[in-house]
Design a protein around this motif. Structure first.
Motif, PDB file in Angstrom:
ATOM      1  N   VAL A  16       0.834  -1.203   0.000  1.00  0.00           N
ATOM      2  CA  VAL A  16       0.000   0.000   0.000  1.00  0.00           C
ATOM      3  C   VAL A  16       0.871   1.257   0.000  1.00  0.00           C
ATOM      4  O   VAL A  16       1.812   1.391   0.788  1.00  0.00           O
ATOM      5  CB  VAL A  16      -0.938  -0.003   1.226  1.00  0.00           C
ATOM      6  CG1 VAL A  16      -1.596   1.360   1.428  1.00  0.00           C
ATOM      7  CG2 VAL A  16      -2.010  -1.086   1.053  1.00  0.00           C
ATOM      8  N   GLY A  17       0.568   2.160  -0.906  1.00  0.00           N
ATOM      9  CA  GLY A  17       1.318   3.405  -0.997  1.00  0.00           C
ATOM     10  C   GLY A  17       0.420   4.564  -1.372  1.00  0.00           C
ATOM     11  O   GLY A  17      -0.633   4.383  -1.991  1.00  0.00           O
ATOM     12  N   ARG A  18       0.853   5.759  -0.978  1.00  0.00           N
ATOM     13  CA  ARG A  18       0.101   6.967  -1.293  1.00  0.00           C
ATOM     14  C   ARG A  18       1.087   8.111  -1.514  1.00  0.00           C
ATOM     15  O   ARG A  18       1.975   8.355  -0.694  1.00  0.00           O
ATOM     16  CB  ARG A  18      -0.865   7.313  -0.159  1.00  0.00           C
ATOM     17  CG  ARG A  18      -1.546   8.675  -0.301  1.00  0.00           C
ATOM     18  CD  ARG A  18      -2.545   8.737  -1.436  1.00  0.00           C
ATOM     19  NE  ARG A  18      -2.917  10.109  -1.735  1.00  0.00           N
ATOM     20  CZ  ARG A  18      -3.844  10.460  -2.620  1.00  0.00           C
ATOM     21  NH1 ARG A  18      -4.500   9.531  -3.292  1.00  0.00           N
ATOM     22  NH2 ARG A  18      -4.117  11.720  -2.843  1.00  0.00           N
ATOM     23  N   SER A  19       0.931   8.799  -2.643  1.00  0.00           N
ATOM     24  CA  SER A  19       1.771   9.948  -2.981  1.00  0.00           C
ATOM     25  C   SER A  19       0.918  11.192  -3.101  1.00  0.00           C
ATOM     26  O   SER A  19      -0.265  11.127  -3.465  1.00  0.00           O
ATOM     27  CB  SER A  19       2.504   9.706  -4.299  1.00  0.00           C
ATOM     28  OG  SER A  19       3.326   8.569  -4.219  1.00  0.00           O
ATOM     29  N   PHE A  20       1.514  12.331  -2.786  1.00  0.00           N
ATOM     30  CA  PHE A  20       0.871  13.629  -2.952  1.00  0.00           C
ATOM     31  C   PHE A  20       1.780  14.494  -3.809  1.00  0.00           C
ATOM     32  O   PHE A  20       2.885  14.842  -3.382  1.00  0.00           O
ATOM     33  CB  PHE A  20       0.633  14.311  -1.598  1.00  0.00           C
ATOM     34  CG  PHE A  20      -0.319  13.563  -0.692  1.00  0.00           C
ATOM     35  CD1 PHE A  20      -1.684  13.780  -0.778  1.00  0.00           C
ATOM     36  CD2 PHE A  20       0.158  12.649   0.240  1.00  0.00           C
ATOM     37  CE1 PHE A  20      -2.567  13.102   0.059  1.00  0.00           C
ATOM     38  CE2 PHE A  20      -0.714  11.976   1.078  1.00  0.00           C
ATOM     39  CZ  PHE A  20      -2.081  12.197   0.983  1.00  0.00           C
ATOM     40  N   GLY A  21       1.330  14.808  -5.035  1.00  0.00           N
ATOM     41  CA  GLY A  21       2.138  15.645  -5.916  1.00  0.00           C
ATOM     42  C   GLY A  21       3.495  15.057  -6.214  1.00  0.00           C
ATOM     43  O   GLY A  21       4.485  15.781  -6.319  1.00  0.00           O
ATOM     44  N   GLY A  22       3.564  13.744  -6.327  1.00  0.00           N
ATOM     45  CA  GLY A  22       4.826  13.087  -6.622  1.00  0.00           C
ATOM     46  C   GLY A  22       5.690  12.814  -5.409  1.00  0.00           C
ATOM     47  O   GLY A  22       6.759  12.205  -5.522  1.00  0.00           O
ATOM     48  N   VAL A  23       5.262  13.255  -4.216  1.00  0.00           N
ATOM     49  CA  VAL A  23       6.012  13.015  -2.979  1.00  0.00           C
ATOM     50  C   VAL A  23       5.370  11.852  -2.231  1.00  0.00           C
ATOM     51  O   VAL A  23       4.161  11.855  -1.971  1.00  0.00           O
ATOM     52  CB  VAL A  23       6.023  14.271  -2.079  1.00  0.00           C
ATOM     53  CG1 VAL A  23       6.751  13.980  -0.772  1.00  0.00           C
ATOM     54  CG2 VAL A  23       6.669  15.441  -2.807  1.00  0.00           C
ATOM     55  N   ASP A  24       6.167  10.848  -1.894  1.00  0.00           N
ATOM     56  CA  ASP A  24       5.649   9.658  -1.221  1.00  0.00           C
ATOM     57  C   ASP A  24       5.366   9.941   0.247  1.00  0.00           C
ATOM     58  O   ASP A  24       6.266  10.325   1.003  1.00  0.00           O
ATOM     59  CB  ASP A  24       6.657   8.508  -1.320  1.00  0.00           C
ATOM     60  CG  ASP A  24       6.808   7.983  -2.736  1.00  0.00           C
ATOM     61  OD1 ASP A  24       5.817   8.042  -3.489  1.00  0.00           O
ATOM     62  OD2 ASP A  24       7.917   7.530  -3.093  1.00  0.00           O
ATOM     63  N   ALA A  25       4.111   9.744   0.646  1.00  0.00           N
ATOM     64  CA  ALA A  25       3.736   9.858   2.058  1.00  0.00           C
ATOM     65  C   ALA A  25       3.690   8.488   2.721  1.00  0.00           C
ATOM     66  O   ALA A  25       3.831   8.382   3.936  1.00  0.00           O
ATOM     67  CB  ALA A  25       2.377  10.542   2.190  1.00  0.00           C
ATOM     68  N   LEU A  26       3.483   7.452   1.912  1.00  0.00           N
ATOM     69  CA  LEU A  26       3.417   6.076   2.409  1.00  0.00           C
ATOM     70  C   LEU A  26       3.937   5.179   1.300  1.00  0.00           C
ATOM     71  O   LEU A  26       3.518   5.314   0.151  1.00  0.00           O
ATOM     72  CB  LEU A  26       1.974   5.712   2.771  1.00  0.00           C
ATOM     73  CG  LEU A  26       1.742   4.352   3.429  1.00  0.00           C
ATOM     74  CD1 LEU A  26       2.386   4.301   4.814  1.00  0.00           C
ATOM     75  CD2 LEU A  26       0.246   4.039   3.530  1.00  0.00           C
ATOM     76  N   VAL A  27       4.862   4.274   1.655  1.00  0.00           N
ATOM     77  CA  VAL A  27       5.528   3.457   0.643  1.00  0.00           C
ATOM     78  C   VAL A  27       5.528   1.988   1.051  1.00  0.00           C
ATOM     79  O   VAL A  27       6.020   1.635   2.134  1.00  0.00           O
ATOM     80  CB  VAL A  27       6.994   3.911   0.429  1.00  0.00           C
ATOM     81  CG1 VAL A  27       7.660   3.069  -0.663  1.00  0.00           C
ATOM     82  CG2 VAL A  27       7.065   5.389   0.085  1.00  0.00           C
ATOM     83  N   GLY A  28       4.959   1.138   0.194  1.00  0.00           N
ATOM     84  CA  GLY A  28       5.096  -0.313   0.334  1.00  0.00           C
ATOM     85  C   GLY A  28       4.710  -0.885   1.674  1.00  0.00           C
ATOM     86  O   GLY A  28       5.429  -1.728   2.231  1.00  0.00           O
ATOM     87  N   LEU A  29       3.563  -0.485   2.211  1.00  0.00           N
ATOM     88  CA  LEU A  29       3.119  -1.011   3.499  1.00  0.00           C
ATOM     89  C   LEU A  29       2.514  -2.395   3.310  1.00  0.00           C
ATOM     90  O   LEU A  29       1.495  -2.561   2.645  1.00  0.00           O
ATOM     91  CB  LEU A  29       2.089  -0.069   4.129  1.00  0.00           C
ATOM     92  CG  LEU A  29       1.431  -0.535   5.433  1.00  0.00           C
ATOM     93  CD1 LEU A  29       2.463  -0.869   6.494  1.00  0.00           C
ATOM     94  CD2 LEU A  29       0.442   0.502   5.949  1.00  0.00           C
ATOM     95  N   ASP A  30       3.164  -3.395   3.899  1.00  0.00           N
ATOM     96  CA  ASP A  30       2.673  -4.779   3.883  1.00  0.00           C
ATOM     97  C   ASP A  30       2.328  -5.172   5.312  1.00  0.00           C
ATOM     98  O   ASP A  30       3.190  -5.122   6.202  1.00  0.00           O
ATOM     99  CB  ASP A  30       3.739  -5.736   3.337  1.00  0.00           C
ATOM    100  CG  ASP A  30       4.023  -5.527   1.858  1.00  0.00           C
ATOM    101  OD1 ASP A  30       3.066  -5.566   1.066  1.00  0.00           O
ATOM    102  OD2 ASP A  30       5.193  -5.312   1.500  1.00  0.00           O
ATOM    103  N   LEU A  31       1.087  -5.567   5.524  1.00  0.00           N
ATOM    104  CA  LEU A  31       0.637  -5.899   6.874  1.00  0.00           C
ATOM    105  C   LEU A  31      -0.566  -6.818   6.793  1.00  0.00           C
ATOM    106  O   LEU A  31      -1.479  -6.583   6.005  1.00  0.00           O
ATOM    107  CB  LEU A  31       0.261  -4.621   7.630  1.00  0.00           C
ATOM    108  CG  LEU A  31      -0.295  -4.770   9.046  1.00  0.00           C
ATOM    109  CD1 LEU A  31       0.773  -5.317   9.990  1.00  0.00           C
ATOM    110  CD2 LEU A  31      -0.832  -3.429   9.558  1.00  0.00           C
TER     111      LEU A  31
END
Length: 380
Positions: A16-31
């Motif tokens: 799971v990942g989330r970017s804002f304007g090309g900036v990563d706020a969350l990267v590769g969350l595996d849970l």
């Protein structure tokens, strides 16, 4: 009480990942979250924990990855159809509705029959012990009571997952302690599955079955409270789990996991976490309660001793919190069973097993943020 949580076997977050304007706020969350677990997402401001929660809730679409419940994707499902309950940091109560009507609102939107609605609202109010306040408006309640209303509003929907975003941050210290116990009680008695966001490591340790520590949008470590408390994977996790003393030193010798490090007027025997070799730069992490002033009742531990000058003394009930400075100018936070005089020289000791030594090269120390460098400079 007949309120019960909806059931599922597992909730999976895959990359799971989330970017804002090309900036990563969350990267590769595996849970993978098992039914009935209490998971705490822990980390400093801006680490991605609230972003992860909002992605789960459906308030933010994913940039990458998938969210699945029992193998079925839910990240493409609208927030209102995920059957997740949400407790917000600011409570988000309707100020013009009574406690009863705030709790009933979601059930009314789902067109639950009146008799069932009345029963479930009454049960939810009883669960959070607000029977005497059912007809009051939120503005007539204390912060702790408002938080109870917000929790009741979430659980009355009998959700399969409850999401809590720093729900205790607006409460005073006494209320936070009380509400911790209350949230844990409700989690257990109702068989809830809970994901809880906090920046308070003590809160997370006391409530969660497992913790997920995040930093700059990336997972640093996942484990039980005991695992993270006693065995932080890197110095970032150690720093966040209460190892306030971070000391930059050089390796003098290595004997298996046992390592001797020195610098800044300090020589310590510690335990290596990761590969270290003589001559390399490392960061030693020590909890204040593990670094103590030598006294008849607190003798030298494992041959570890260091001299320091007392700069401040604080009374903490059964012990004293003492700030000291080493001959090399290193500020340390230690504990003592007596009140040493400010300006006096004391001898410090720590069990080598509780002096954790991390290789800098493996923790991204060369790329520290300005904020981290400032923090470390203060510690020095």
């Amino acid at each position: 009480m007949t309120i019960t949580a909806s059931k599922f076997q597992s909730l999976e977050l895959r990359g799971v990942g989330r970017s804002f304007g090309g900036v990563d706020a969350l990267v590769g969350l595996d849970l993978t979250v098992r039914a009935g677990e209490f998971i705490a997402l822990l980390g400093p401001s801006g680490c991605g924990k609230s972003t992860a929660l909002n992605c789960l809730a459906g308030l933010l679409p994913l940039t990458h990855g998938q969210i699945l419940v029992d193998g079925t994707r839910v990240d493409t499902v609208a927030a209102e159809n995920r059957d997740f309950g949400m407790v917000f940091q600011n409570y988000a109560l309707f100020p013009h509705l009574t406690v009863e009507r705030n709790i009933a609102f979601g059930l009314q939107m789902r067109k639950v029959p009146k008799a069932e609605l009345k029963r479930r609202v009454a049960e939810a109010i009883a669960l959070v012990k607000l029977e005497q306040h059912a007809t009051k408006l939120p503005g007539q309640l204390s912060g702790g009571q408002q938080q109870r209303v917000a929790i009741a509003r979430a659980v009355v929907m009998e959700p399969r997952l409850v999401l809590m975003d720093e729900p205790l941050s607006n409460l005073d210290a006494k209320l936070r302690l009380e509400m911790r116990t209350e949230i844990r009680r409700l989690h257990q008695s109702l068989g809830l599955t809970t994901i809880y966001v906090t920046h308070d490591q003590e809160e997370a340790l006391s409530m969660a079955d497992r913790l997920v520590v995040l930093r700059e949008g990336r997972v640093q470590q996942i484990g039980t409270p005991e695992e993270l408390h006693n065995h932080p994977a890197n110095w970032h996790v150690a720093d966040f789990m209460g190892y306030r003393n971070l000391v930059d030193l050089d390796v003098v010798s290595v004997d298996g996991p046992n390592v001797t490090v020195a610098g800044n007027g300090v020589t310590l025997h510690g335990t290596a976490v990761g590969a270290v070799t003589p001559g390399t730069a490392v960061r030693a992490a020590i909890r204040p309660e593990d670094l103590v002033v030598v006294s008849p009742s607190l003798p030298v531990r494992g041959g570890n001793t260091a001299k320091a000058t007392v700069s401040v003394v604080e009374y903490h009930g059964r012990e004293f919190a003492v700030g000291v400075t080493t001959p090399g100018g290193q500020l340390l936070h230690v504990r003592s069973d007596h009140a040493p005089a400010v300006g006096s020289t004391v001898e410090l000791t720590a069990d080598p097993a509780r002096v954790l030594v991390y290789p800098l090269a493996l923790t991204g120390a060369a790329a520290l943020s300005d904020e981290e460098n400032e923090l470390l400079e203060v510690r020095r």
